[in-house]
Scaffold this motif. Structure first.
Motif, PDB file in Angstrom:
ATOM      1  N   ARG A  55      -3.481   8.456   4.555  1.00 45.78           N
ATOM      2  CA  ARG A  55      -2.911   8.498   3.214  1.00 45.78           C
ATOM      3  C   ARG A  55      -1.409   8.776   3.245  1.00 45.78           C
ATOM      4  NH1 ARG A  55      -8.081  10.437   2.752  1.00 45.78           N
ATOM      5  NH2 ARG A  55      -9.281   9.897   0.889  1.00 45.78           N
ATOM      6  N   GLN A  56      -1.019   9.809   3.998  1.00 49.13           N
ATOM      7  CA  GLN A  56       0.384  10.208   4.010  1.00 49.13           C
ATOM      8  C   GLN A  56       1.260   9.091   4.562  1.00 49.13           C
ATOM      9  OE1 GLN A  56       1.234  14.035   5.788  1.00 49.13           O
ATOM     10  NE2 GLN A  56       3.431  13.643   5.890  1.00 49.13           N
ATOM     11  N   ALA A  57       0.801   8.434   5.636  1.00 50.51           N
ATOM     12  CA  ALA A  57       1.607   7.382   6.261  1.00 50.51           C
ATOM     13  C   ALA A  57       1.858   6.231   5.290  1.00 50.51           C
ATOM     14  CB  ALA A  57       0.919   6.869   7.525  1.00 50.51           C
ATOM     15  N   ILE A  58       0.810   5.714   4.664  1.00 49.89           N
ATOM     16  CA  ILE A  58       0.974   4.555   3.777  1.00 49.89           C
ATOM     17  C   ILE A  58       1.829   4.916   2.569  1.00 49.89           C
ATOM     18  CG2 ILE A  58      -0.232   2.877   2.325  1.00 49.89           C
ATOM     19  CD1 ILE A  58      -2.610   3.112   4.273  1.00 49.89           C
ATOM     20  N   ARG A  59       1.604   6.114   2.026  1.00 50.57           N
ATOM     21  CA  ARG A  59       2.408   6.549   0.875  1.00 50.57           C
ATOM     22  C   ARG A  59       3.885   6.641   1.255  1.00 50.57           C
ATOM     23  NH1 ARG A  59      -0.615  10.498  -0.412  1.00 50.57           N
ATOM     24  NH2 ARG A  59      -1.734   9.592  -2.177  1.00 50.57           N
ATOM     25  N   ASP A  60       4.174   7.279   2.390  1.00 56.26           N
ATOM     26  CA  ASP A  60       5.561   7.411   2.849  1.00 56.26           C
ATOM     27  C   ASP A  60       6.194   6.042   3.088  1.00 56.26           C
ATOM     28  OD1 ASP A  60       5.308  10.155   2.778  1.00 56.26           O
ATOM     29  OD2 ASP A  60       5.140  10.409   4.948  1.00 56.26           O
ATOM     30  N   GLU A  61       5.421   5.130   3.671  1.00 54.27           N
ATOM     31  CA  GLU A  61       5.944   3.788   3.972  1.00 54.27           C
ATOM     32  C   GLU A  61       6.311   3.032   2.700  1.00 54.27           C
ATOM     33  OE1 GLU A  61       2.993   3.798   7.800  1.00 54.27           O
ATOM     34  OE2 GLU A  61       2.695   2.219   6.306  1.00 54.27           O
ATOM     35  N   GLU A 107     -12.126   4.367  -0.234  1.00 54.68           N
ATOM     36  CA  GLU A 107     -11.827   5.666  -0.838  1.00 54.68           C
ATOM     37  C   GLU A 107     -10.362   6.035  -0.637  1.00 54.68           C
ATOM     38  OE1 GLU A 107     -13.807   7.401  -2.873  1.00 54.68           O
ATOM     39  OE2 GLU A 107     -15.076   5.634  -2.630  1.00 54.68           O
ATOM     40  N   VAL A 108      -9.834   5.745   0.551  1.00 53.45           N
ATOM     41  CA  VAL A 108      -8.415   6.021   0.818  1.00 53.45           C
ATOM     42  C   VAL A 108      -7.544   5.224  -0.140  1.00 53.45           C
ATOM     43  CG1 VAL A 108      -6.540   5.677   2.489  1.00 53.45           C
ATOM     44  CG2 VAL A 108      -8.702   6.703   3.234  1.00 53.45           C
ATOM     45  N   TRP A 109      -7.869   3.926  -0.323  1.00 54.30           N
ATOM     46  CA  TRP A 109      -7.032   3.088  -1.180  1.00 54.30           C
ATOM     47  C   TRP A 109      -7.194   3.428  -2.664  1.00 54.30           C
ATOM     48  CZ3 TRP A 109      -2.752   0.682  -1.264  1.00 54.30           C
ATOM     49  CH2 TRP A 109      -2.205   0.209  -0.063  1.00 54.30           C
ATOM     50  N   LYS A 110      -8.363   3.878  -3.076  1.00 54.18           N
ATOM     51  CA  LYS A 110      -8.517   4.324  -4.469  1.00 54.18           C
ATOM     52  C   LYS A 110      -7.585   5.510  -4.748  1.00 54.18           C
ATOM     53  CE  LYS A 110     -13.300   2.801  -5.038  1.00 54.18           C
ATOM     54  NZ  LYS A 110     -14.721   3.243  -5.115  1.00 54.18           N
ATOM     55  N   ASP A 111      -7.490   6.389  -3.769  1.00 57.21           N
ATOM     56  CA  ASP A 111      -6.600   7.538  -3.902  1.00 57.21           C
ATOM     57  C   ASP A 111      -5.138   7.088  -3.890  1.00 57.21           C
ATOM     58  OD1 ASP A 111      -5.831  10.272  -4.000  1.00 57.21           O
ATOM     59  OD2 ASP A 111      -5.585  10.293  -1.837  1.00 57.21           O
ATOM     60  N   LEU A 112      -4.798   6.227  -2.934  1.00 56.75           N
ATOM     61  CA  LEU A 112      -3.415   5.764  -2.808  1.00 56.75           C
ATOM     62  C   LEU A 112      -2.960   4.953  -4.020  1.00 56.75           C
ATOM     63  CD1 LEU A 112      -3.384   4.621   0.920  1.00 56.75           C
ATOM     64  CD2 LEU A 112      -1.989   6.450  -0.057  1.00 56.75           C
ATOM     65  N   ALA A 113      -3.867   4.158  -4.567  1.00 56.64           N
ATOM     66  CA  ALA A 113      -3.501   3.259  -5.665  1.00 56.64           C
ATOM     67  C   ALA A 113      -3.004   4.012  -6.894  1.00 56.64           C
ATOM     68  CB  ALA A 113      -4.686   2.372  -6.040  1.00 56.64           C
ATOM     69  N   LYS A 114      -3.408   5.277  -7.030  1.00 59.95           N
ATOM     70  CA  LYS A 114      -2.944   6.076  -8.172  1.00 59.95           C
ATOM     71  C   LYS A 114      -1.422   6.186  -8.172  1.00 59.95           C
ATOM     72  CE  LYS A 114      -7.173   8.834  -7.988  1.00 59.95           C
ATOM     73  NZ  LYS A 114      -7.733  10.152  -7.598  1.00 59.95           N
ATOM     74  N   ASP A 115      -0.835   6.262  -6.972  1.00 57.82           N
ATOM     75  CA  ASP A 115       0.625   6.324  -6.849  1.00 57.82           C
ATOM     76  C   ASP A 115       1.247   4.952  -6.611  1.00 57.82           C
ATOM     77  OD1 ASP A 115       0.666   9.101  -7.091  1.00 57.82           O
ATOM     78  OD2 ASP A 115       0.397   9.391  -4.934  1.00 57.82           O
ATOM     79  N   LEU A 116       0.618   4.167  -5.744  1.00 55.90           N
ATOM     80  CA  LEU A 116       1.280   2.962  -5.251  1.00 55.90           C
ATOM     81  C   LEU A 116       1.181   1.767  -6.191  1.00 55.90           C
ATOM     82  CD1 LEU A 116       0.603   3.044  -1.421  1.00 55.90           C
ATOM     83  CD2 LEU A 116       2.280   4.280  -2.804  1.00 55.90           C
ATOM     84  N   GLN A 117       0.070   1.642  -6.936  1.00 57.46           N
ATOM     85  CA  GLN A 117      -0.015   0.513  -7.870  1.00 57.46           C
ATOM     86  C   GLN A 117       1.059   0.603  -8.962  1.00 57.46           C
ATOM     87  OE1 GLN A 117      -3.301   0.195 -10.534  1.00 57.46           O
ATOM     88  NE2 GLN A 117      -3.170  -2.039 -10.689  1.00 57.46           N
TER      89      GLN A 117
END
Length: 227
Positions: A55-61, A107-117
């Motif tokens: 999660r942290q890596a993709i968000r930071d990227e 599940e990781v992408w559902k969490d990430l999508a809240k910020d990244l989408q």
């Protein structure tokens, strides 16, 4: 075609070569002939307190790539997530559920999508530039991975100067060479067409050694010490 990409790589290792946490997120601008970066930026993480779930890596990227892209105006942004090259602005929950990835990945992408989408949608509305989750098939993502290794070596030099010694693991299939005033790195995969990178660094007062990680094939260890 001008492409911004980002990747996170390089790990602080224990004496037994076990990874403690990742070190560097690099974002790069890559242009023809697509062998190295025209421009690079870095964001360092705290490897002693790092979320290794991905999660942290993709968000930071994503955030670092957008930061760079705002300045250089590329044609597209490539992220290191292999989900079929989908536009991140389109990653709502039904789309994520339809992806052919593991349940954990969903599940990781559902969490990430809240910020990244919302980030990707707003950036696309402002600039027309898409953020694509393309993953390891992208040459610019690979170049970003090499640069994350270069910046990991730079971090290791700084850490060794302060604490005496550092042991870090580089990204797959790459080697680095610490030269006066700079760090050079290149791909060890002959199929990649000679990808390389170079960054400036204060390299005085240190010794270093590069050798294969005895626990993991295809990965090199960089050991740096203060002289």
């Amino acid at each position: 075609m001008r492409i911004v990409s980002a990747d996170t790589g390089g790990a602080l290792l224990t004496e037994d070569y076990e990874p403690m946490g990742l070190i560097a997120t690099a974002a790069v601008l890559v242009e023809k002939p697509y062998r190295t970066a025209t421009l690079s930026v870095v964001r360092y993480a705290n490897p002693f307190d790092y979320d290794m779930s991905g999660r942290q890596a993709i968000r930071d990227e994503a955030f670092l790539a957008v930061e760079l892209a705002r300045g250089v105006k590329p044609d597209v942004i490539h992220l290191d997530s292999t989900i079929g090259g989908i536009e991140v602005r389109k990653l709502d929950e039904p789309t994520i559920e339809a992806l052919t990835i593991t349940d954990r990945g969903k599940e990781v992408w559902k969490d990430l999508a809240k910020d990244l989408q919302p980030l990707a949608k707003k950036f696309w509305e402002e600039t027309g530039i898409e953020i694509i989750a393309i993953g390891k098939s992208s040459v610019p993502v690979r170049i970003a991975e090499l640069y994350s290794g270069l910046y990991t070596a730079k971090w290791a030099i700084g850490y060794a100067k302060e604490h005496g010694r550092a042991i870090v693991g580089l990204p797959r299939y790459m080697e680095v060479e610490i030269r006066p005033g700079k760090i050079y790195g290149e791909s060890l995969d002959p199929r990649e067409g000679g990808l390389f990178g170079e960054i400036e660094a204060n390299t005085e007062g240190i010794g270093w050694e590069l050798y294969p990680n005895p626990l993991v094939r295809r990965y090199m260890v960089l050991e740096v010490w203060k002289e």
